[in-house]
Write a protein that holds these residues in place. Structure first.
Motif, PDB file in Angstrom:
ATOM      1  N   THR A 423     -18.962  51.525  -7.601  1.00 45.61           N
ATOM      2  CA  THR A 423     -19.297  52.316  -8.641  1.00 45.61           C
ATOM      3  C   THR A 423     -18.435  52.208  -9.842  1.00 45.61           C
ATOM      4  O   THR A 423     -17.401  52.047 -10.017  1.00 45.61           O
ATOM      5  N   VAL A 424     -19.253  51.997 -10.760  1.00 42.84           N
ATOM      6  CA  VAL A 424     -18.932  51.948 -12.428  1.00 42.84           C
ATOM      7  C   VAL A 424     -19.311  53.148 -13.175  1.00 42.84           C
ATOM      8  O   VAL A 424     -20.379  53.384 -13.513  1.00 42.84           O
ATOM      9  N   ARG A 425     -18.243  53.802 -13.534  1.00 42.53           N
ATOM     10  CA  ARG A 425     -18.250  54.774 -14.646  1.00 42.53           C
ATOM     11  C   ARG A 425     -17.649  54.713 -15.864  1.00 42.53           C
ATOM     12  O   ARG A 425     -16.713  53.985 -15.989  1.00 42.53           O
ATOM     13  N   ASP A 426     -18.419  55.558 -16.709  1.00 40.47           N
ATOM     14  CA  ASP A 426     -17.906  55.473 -18.128  1.00 40.47           C
ATOM     15  C   ASP A 426     -17.592  56.845 -18.724  1.00 40.47           C
ATOM     16  O   ASP A 426     -18.225  57.901 -18.028  1.00 40.47           O
ATOM     17  N   ARG A 427     -17.201  56.971 -19.978  1.00 34.90           N
ATOM     18  CA  ARG A 427     -16.966  58.425 -20.347  1.00 34.90           C
ATOM     19  C   ARG A 427     -18.054  58.657 -21.644  1.00 34.90           C
ATOM     20  O   ARG A 427     -17.616  59.278 -22.927  1.00 34.90           O
ATOM     21  N   GLY A 430     -23.743  58.940 -21.507  1.00 37.86           N
ATOM     22  CA  GLY A 430     -24.573  59.037 -20.336  1.00 37.86           C
ATOM     23  C   GLY A 430     -25.915  58.479 -20.710  1.00 37.86           C
ATOM     24  O   GLY A 430     -26.548  58.131 -21.998  1.00 37.86           O
ATOM     25  N   PHE A 431     -27.039  58.323 -19.769  1.00 44.19           N
ATOM     26  CA  PHE A 431     -28.302  57.892 -19.922  1.00 44.19           C
ATOM     27  C   PHE A 431     -29.059  59.192 -20.526  1.00 44.19           C
ATOM     28  O   PHE A 431     -28.947  60.269 -20.186  1.00 44.19           O
ATOM     29  N   PRO A 432     -29.769  58.590 -21.445  1.00 45.07           N
ATOM     30  CA  PRO A 432     -30.799  59.882 -22.225  1.00 45.07           C
ATOM     31  C   PRO A 432     -31.878  60.495 -21.085  1.00 45.07           C
ATOM     32  O   PRO A 432     -32.210  59.908 -20.144  1.00 45.07           O
ATOM     33  N   PRO A 433     -31.879  61.698 -21.283  1.00 48.99           N
ATOM     34  CA  PRO A 433     -32.882  62.395 -20.377  1.00 48.99           C
ATOM     35  C   PRO A 433     -34.347  61.816 -19.812  1.00 48.99           C
ATOM     36  O   PRO A 433     -34.857  61.451 -21.026  1.00 48.99           O
ATOM     37  N   GLY A 434     -34.615  61.506 -18.665  1.00 53.13           N
ATOM     38  CA  GLY A 434     -35.810  60.993 -18.442  1.00 53.13           C
ATOM     39  C   GLY A 434     -35.869  59.387 -18.450  1.00 53.13           C
ATOM     40  O   GLY A 434     -36.996  58.797 -18.197  1.00 53.13           O
ATOM     41  N   SER A 435     -34.601  58.872 -18.680  1.00 53.15           N
ATOM     42  CA  SER A 435     -34.917  57.216 -18.921  1.00 53.15           C
ATOM     43  C   SER A 435     -34.264  56.943 -17.529  1.00 53.15           C
ATOM     44  O   SER A 435     -34.335  55.595 -17.267  1.00 53.15           O
ATOM     45  N   LEU A 478     -23.279  61.706 -14.647  1.00 54.64           N
ATOM     46  CA  LEU A 478     -22.226  62.455 -14.185  1.00 54.64           C
ATOM     47  C   LEU A 478     -22.188  63.899 -14.562  1.00 54.64           C
ATOM     48  O   LEU A 478     -22.498  64.197 -15.754  1.00 54.64           O
ATOM     49  N   ALA A 479     -21.721  64.743 -13.928  1.00 60.82           N
ATOM     50  CA  ALA A 479     -21.869  66.079 -14.062  1.00 60.82           C
ATOM     51  C   ALA A 479     -21.097  66.500 -15.217  1.00 60.82           C
ATOM     52  O   ALA A 479     -21.536  67.409 -16.240  1.00 60.82           O
ATOM     53  N   GLY A 481     -20.117  64.544 -17.710  1.00 60.90           N
ATOM     54  CA  GLY A 481     -20.372  63.447 -18.801  1.00 60.90           C
ATOM     55  C   GLY A 481     -20.182  62.021 -18.247  1.00 60.90           C
ATOM     56  O   GLY A 481     -19.361  61.900 -17.631  1.00 60.90           O
ATOM     57  N   GLY A 482     -20.871  61.359 -18.998  1.00 59.24           N
ATOM     58  CA  GLY A 482     -20.783  60.060 -18.824  1.00 59.24           C
ATOM     59  C   GLY A 482     -21.836  59.215 -17.960  1.00 59.24           C
ATOM     60  O   GLY A 482     -22.553  59.962 -17.313  1.00 59.24           O
ATOM     61  N   ALA A 483     -22.025  57.875 -17.874  1.00 65.96           N
ATOM     62  CA  ALA A 483     -22.824  57.250 -17.073  1.00 65.96           C
ATOM     63  C   ALA A 483     -22.312  56.651 -15.824  1.00 65.96           C
ATOM     64  O   ALA A 483     -21.081  56.416 -15.627  1.00 65.96           O
ATOM     65  N   CYS A 484     -23.007  56.486 -14.782  1.00 67.94           N
ATOM     66  CA  CYS A 484     -22.677  55.993 -13.411  1.00 67.94           C
ATOM     67  C   CYS A 484     -23.595  55.029 -13.072  1.00 67.94           C
ATOM     68  O   CYS A 484     -24.983  55.407 -12.859  1.00 67.94           O
ATOM     69  N   VAL A 485     -23.187  53.994 -12.708  1.00 67.81           N
ATOM     70  CA  VAL A 485     -23.893  52.782 -12.036  1.00 67.81           C
ATOM     71  C   VAL A 485     -23.659  52.488 -10.807  1.00 67.81           C
ATOM     72  O   VAL A 485     -22.321  52.190 -10.643  1.00 67.81           O
ATOM     73  N   ARG A 486     -24.238  52.531  -9.667  1.00 68.52           N
ATOM     74  CA  ARG A 486     -23.640  52.086  -8.188  1.00 68.52           C
ATOM     75  C   ARG A 486     -24.658  51.169  -7.607  1.00 68.52           C
ATOM     76  O   ARG A 486     -25.677  51.213  -7.724  1.00 68.52           O
ATOM     77  N   PHE A 487     -23.821  50.106  -7.094  1.00 68.97           N
ATOM     78  CA  PHE A 487     -24.745  49.036  -6.451  1.00 68.97           C
ATOM     79  C   PHE A 487     -24.037  48.748  -5.197  1.00 68.97           C
ATOM     80  O   PHE A 487     -22.908  48.848  -4.809  1.00 68.97           O
ATOM     81  N   ALA A 488     -24.851  48.202  -4.112  1.00 65.80           N
ATOM     82  CA  ALA A 488     -24.287  47.984  -3.042  1.00 65.80           C
ATOM     83  C   ALA A 488     -24.744  46.402  -2.304  1.00 65.80           C
ATOM     84  O   ALA A 488     -25.744  46.020  -2.616  1.00 65.80           O
TER      85      ALA A 488
END
Length: 507
Positions: A423-427, A430-435, A478-479, A481-488
């Motif tokens: 999981t990679v998070r930033d502050r 975030g990603f624009p709504p709908g994108s 993220l709730a 604020g910020g974006a989150c990318v998860r990969f497995a």
């Protein structure tokens, strides 16, 4: 007289015709009555009764039976031309003749009804076969609607209306507008998930509504209203269900044809785009390398360059380097999509790959320290270290571009079942709504008009690399604020590590 002409006669006319046939038969036999025995005459009259039963119907056969007995008594039994009976034995003859006439008429009529029903079934089966053959060749939904409507209009004398879902999965009537009751009932059937009992409903004033159930889902609703009223619905229901099944199969076939064609077009477009990208990238790479080298030479040269000229040369070198990096990404994406990248998997520790990516980015992460949280015993994973390093570089670079300066980038490693999840998070914003749903698509950027440099390839390359390793990747906001990318990535079974041999005792 043909059967079609007889069928158009009214009941009274058929009765009169039955009487006339009996009278005609009696008149034909009367001149030769002395040459025939009474039993022969009775047989001839019974033949007329059988003919009437076969051609005119049961009620007319009953009338013909009584008329034949009366004619036999009046013209052929002594005293002739009188209904008087001189011998009691003729009464038995009359009774037997009447019973036999009625029985022959009943059996003949039943046999004729069975034959008519068999012909009707055969004609309907042939019509259904012709409909199935026509629907198999239908190329559009409109052709399916037209063929089914024509069939039910001819075979069932019914008004037909289709309710077909549109692109938003909302039922729309194909043809004239439907009543509010019909629309409500059709939507109820379409949305219901009940068994077969809920898939076929008869409503007063609406008719019969049948769900067009395909192999995978409901393809619409068929509304049928017989013109003679709803009394014939029970008789027509088996045929209507068969027609609904054929229509559902045809509509589902058209759906899968459309999906296959769209998939083929998308595949061809993707292949062509990858080919063009690869070709253009190769052609651009060489002059870019030359440009970067010349700009670098100007920057390092100790010639009579002014400060402004030296800054311009530095800017040319930086922009050429950035463009060179974009071209490298295009080439990587083209190779990944073409399946020309062979994974060189080795058992690696992800924390070491993360450290290598951080060191490679260098100054790009100066204002965004990377924190890594991992379990005490992090398992090894079989990955291509170079490609996985590219994944982390792209994710860290994206986070650094959009996150607020001075905010950290958090990385968390965790084992979830058979997968190792990163999981990679930033502050950042975030990603624009709908994108989020399309953020991993080719050339997709969170902000299309953003001033931040980039062409929308980083996350696409990440997805291609992760999926090539048998994993998955997802993005979210993220709730707080910020974006989150998860990969497995699959954990598999790492090789056993042999413990080092203990030092020899007494040495």
């Amino acid at each position: 007289m043909r059967m079609a002409s007889l069928a158009r006669l009214s009941g009274t006319h058929r009765h009169l015709l039955a009487v006339a046939l009996c009278a005609l038969a009696a008149a034909a036999v009367y001149p030769v009555r002395k040459l025939l025995e009474p039993v022969n005459t009775a047989m001839l009259l019974l033949l007329v009764v059988a003919f009437v039963a076969a051609r005119l119907g049961r009620a007319q056969a009953i009338v013909a039976s009584f008329v034949s007995v009366a004619l036999f008594d009046f013209f052929f039994v002594p005293p002739q031309l009188s209904f008087a009976v001189s011998d009691v034995k003729y009464l038995v003859t009359f009774v037997v003749m009447l019973l036999v006439s009625l029985l022959v008429g009943q059996l003949t009529n039943s046999l004729q009804a069975s034959a008519d029903d068999a012909r009707r079934r055969e004609r309907r089966s042939n019509a259904l076969y012709a409909l199935a053959r026509g629907l198999a060749g239908a190329m559009t939904v409109g052709q399916v609607v037209e063929q089914v409507t024509a069939f039910l209009r001819d075979e069932a004398d019914s008004e037909v209306r289709f309710h077909i879902p549109d692109d938003d999965d909302r039922l729309q009537p194909a043809g004239p507008a439907a009543s509010a009751a019909e629309t409500l009932a059709a939507n109820g059937i379409y949305l219901s998930s009940g068994g077969p009992a809920g898939r076929c409903v008869a409503l007063d004033g609406v008719g019969l509504l049948l769900a067009l159930d395909g192999a995978t889902r409901c393809r619409g609703v068929l509304a049928v209203q017989p013109r003679g009223g709803s009394d014939r619905l029970d008789t027509l229901r088996p045929m209507l269900e068969a027609v609904a099944s054929l229509a559902a199969i045809a509509l589902e076939r058209l759906h899968f044809v459309a999906v296959a064609q769209a998939s083929q077009l998308e595949t061809e477009a993707e292949r062509l785009r990858s080919s063009i990208l690869s070709s253009i990238s190769h052609d651009i790479r060489t002059p870019l390398t030359v440009l970067f080298g010349l700009a670098d030479s100007l920057t390092l040269a100790e010639g009579p360059l002014s400060e402004d000229e030296r800054e311009a040369a530095q800017s040319i070198r930086d922009q050429a380097g950035r463009l060179h990096e974009m071209v490298d990404k295009l080439l990587d994406m083209a190779r990944l999509q073409a399946g020309k990248v062979r994974l060189r998997k080795e058992w690696q520790a992800l924390d070491e790959i993360i450290g290598a990516a951080i060191a490679l980015l260098g100054d790009a992460l100066r204002e965004h320290p990377v924190t890594v949280a991992q379990p005490p015993e992090l398992p090894l994973v079989a990955v291509d270290a170079v490609l996985m390093e590219r994944v982390f570089c792209n994710l860290f670079e994206n986070a650094a571009k959009y996150a607020t300066p001075g905010t950290p980038i958090a990385v968390e490693l965790a084992c979830e079942g058979p997968m190792l999840v990163v999981t990679v998070r930033d502050r950042g914003p975030g990603f624009p709504p709908g994108s989020v749903a399309r953020i991993f698509s080719l050339f997709e950027r969170g902000q299309p008009e953003s001033t931040t440099a980039g062409v929308g390839l980083g996350l696409t390359i990440c997805r291609a690399i992760v999926e090539a390793h048998g994993g998955w990747i997802a993005a979210s906001n993220l709730a707080d604020g910020g974006a989150c990318v998860r990969f497995a990535l699959p954990r598999n079974d790492p090789p056993a590590i042999e413990p080092e041999a203990a030092a020899g005792e007494g040495t």
